[in-house]
Design an enzyme around this catalytic site. Structure first.
Site, short mmCIF file in Angstrom:
data_model
loop_
_atom_site.label_atom_id
_atom_site.label_comp_id
_atom_site.label_asym_id
_atom_site.label_seq_id
_atom_site.Cartn_x
_atom_site.Cartn_y
_atom_site.Cartn_z
N ASP A 103 0.94 -1.09 -0.09
CA ASP A 103 0.02 0.07 -0.04
C ASP A 103 0.86 1.16 -0.09
OD1 ASP A 103 -3.11 0.51 0.58
OD2 ASP A 103 -2.04 2.11 1.40
N TYR A 126 -3.25 11.06 0.27
CA TYR A 126 -4.24 11.11 -0.69
C TYR A 126 -4.56 12.41 -1.02
CZ TYR A 126 -5.50 6.32 0.64
OH TYR A 126 -5.44 4.99 0.98
N HIS A 158 -4.38 -7.78 -0.42
CA HIS A 158 -3.60 -6.54 -0.16
C HIS A 158 -3.09 -6.54 1.12
CE1 HIS A 158 -3.26 -2.40 -1.00
NE2 HIS A 158 -3.71 -1.99 0.02
#
Length: 389
Positions: A183, A311, A367
């Protein structure tokens, strides 16, 4: 550099009591009719599942046990770049263990690593070779968990990479070190391979964050590349809503998730389910206690809003993982898990990563590889870096 200070995690009894009181007062929404009758996760987190999880969190979950499990590992804090950076340091049980920087992402934390750290630091205990041992340094990413306090500066990926490079090189004195991540941890690891190449023995990732996100850059695609472009288009349409909210209005969302533990759990558990190799049953891949240890850390530290910042930074001017047209030339390893969010083919990855030494297609896992398949991931990491000793 200031000397690191030993750290032990201990959440106040009053904070645990406050959490349970808030959970007891949870207001749940109704379930949408229609498709949700056959697929209760169709529109997001299943209301019935979250009711059950909240009840367990309130009455069955033992935070003190999870806290003690983390405290088994030596932890420290050190001032770097104006923040107090938290990290685990676990010495390798072997001759000349390689220093390995182990990096989590979102919505993860250092709780992801409780099962994989012993497999990396003491491989002989798990049937491996002691010569493959690492000394593991596992920081809470800047702005995450125990590397957060209210009002501190925010970090994008390049700033995170600079911070953890300073930890390894300037504070801990490793002239060269290895790095592994998934990630955002994969993004930071990739950035280290670009911006701090001279310090890197090699990098290993289980998420190709730095490659293949621009479909317009893939001309005359092969069949495998067409498969990937289809996955990318579906992901962009159906899977990126959280990125746009966290990347455009992080402050607004942080009010809800900082005030409501049930809301925080709903936001994170949906990702654990969607991104793991669980066949729709999240607890078949990640246990309730593992999920709630991670969610509780976000709750007790109040770090969810700060954790959104990468983000926002990506959409609002922070430098990218690497500038357009640039490449990464340090030795690179990659483990591709079948339920990873995106799985670019090697032909696309090699446009950025110019020195891929190991490319492994895994049989199972998603993930959250360190949580879901710690033995498989540890084996891959050991095998890759063994050739770089």
């Amino acid at each position: 550099m200031t000397k690191p200070v030993p750290f032990t995690l201990h959440v106040a009894d009053a904070d645990i009591a406050d959490l349970k009181a808030r959970l007891a007062r949870t207001r749940f929404p109704d379930s949408a009719p229609g498709e949700a009758l056959s697929d209760p996760w169709a529109y997001g987190t299943d209301v019935a599942y979250l009711r059950s999880l909240v009840e367990y969190w309130r009455d069955g979950f033992d935070w003190r046990a999870e806290e003690a499990a983390l405290n088994v590992f030596p932890q420290f804090r050190v001032p770097i770049d104006g923040i107090d950076l938290h990290y685990l340091r676990v010495e390798g049980k072997g001759e000349n263990p390689m220093p390995l920087l182990l990096l989590h992402g979102w919505p993860g934390s250092v709780f992801e690593f409780l099962e994989i750290i012993p497999r990396l630091t003491d491989p002989a205990r798990f049937g491996g070779d002691s010569s493959d041992a690492f000394t593991v340094i596992a920081p809470s990413l800047p702005g995450y968990g125990l590397s957060f306090k209210p009002g501190q500066k925010r970090y994008g990926v390049p700033e995170m990479a600079d911070c953890v490079a300073a930890l390894m090189h300037d504070v801990l004195g490793f002239s060269r070190f290895a790095a592994q991540g998934g990630d955002w941890g994969a993004g930071v690891t990739s950035r280290l391979g670009y911006a701090h190449a001279e310090k890197m023995i090699g990098i290993h990732v289980n998420f190709m964050m730095a490659a293949g996100r621009d479909p317009n850059a893939i001309q005359n695609p092969t069949e495998e590349e067409k498969r990937y472009l289809g996955e990318l288009a579906h992901w962009t349409r159906e899977g990126t809503g959280y990125q746009w909210i966290q990347g455009t209005r992080p402050q607004t969302l942080s009010f809800a998730l900082t005030d409501s533990p049930a809301g925080l759990a709903a936001w994170i558990v949906e990702k654990f389910r969607a991104w793991s190799d669980c066949g729709g049953d999240v607890e078949s891949a990640i246990s309730r206690d593992q999920m709630l240890a991670d969610i509780s850390l976000y709750w007790f530290t109040g770090a969810i809003g700060s954790s959104f910042w990468p983000y926002y930074a990506r959409l609002h001017g922070s430098a990218a993982i690497l500038p357009p047209g640039e490449t990464i030339t340090v030795p690179t390893g990659y483990a591709q898990f079948p339920r990873e969010i995106l799985r670019p083919p090697r032909s696309i990855a090699e446009r950025v990563f110019k020195n891929i030494r190991r490319w492994s297609v895994m049989e199972k896992g998603g993930h959250f590889a360190a949580l879901e398949q710690p033995e498989l991931l540890a084996h891959e990491v050991r095998a890759f870096f063994r050739e770089l000793h």
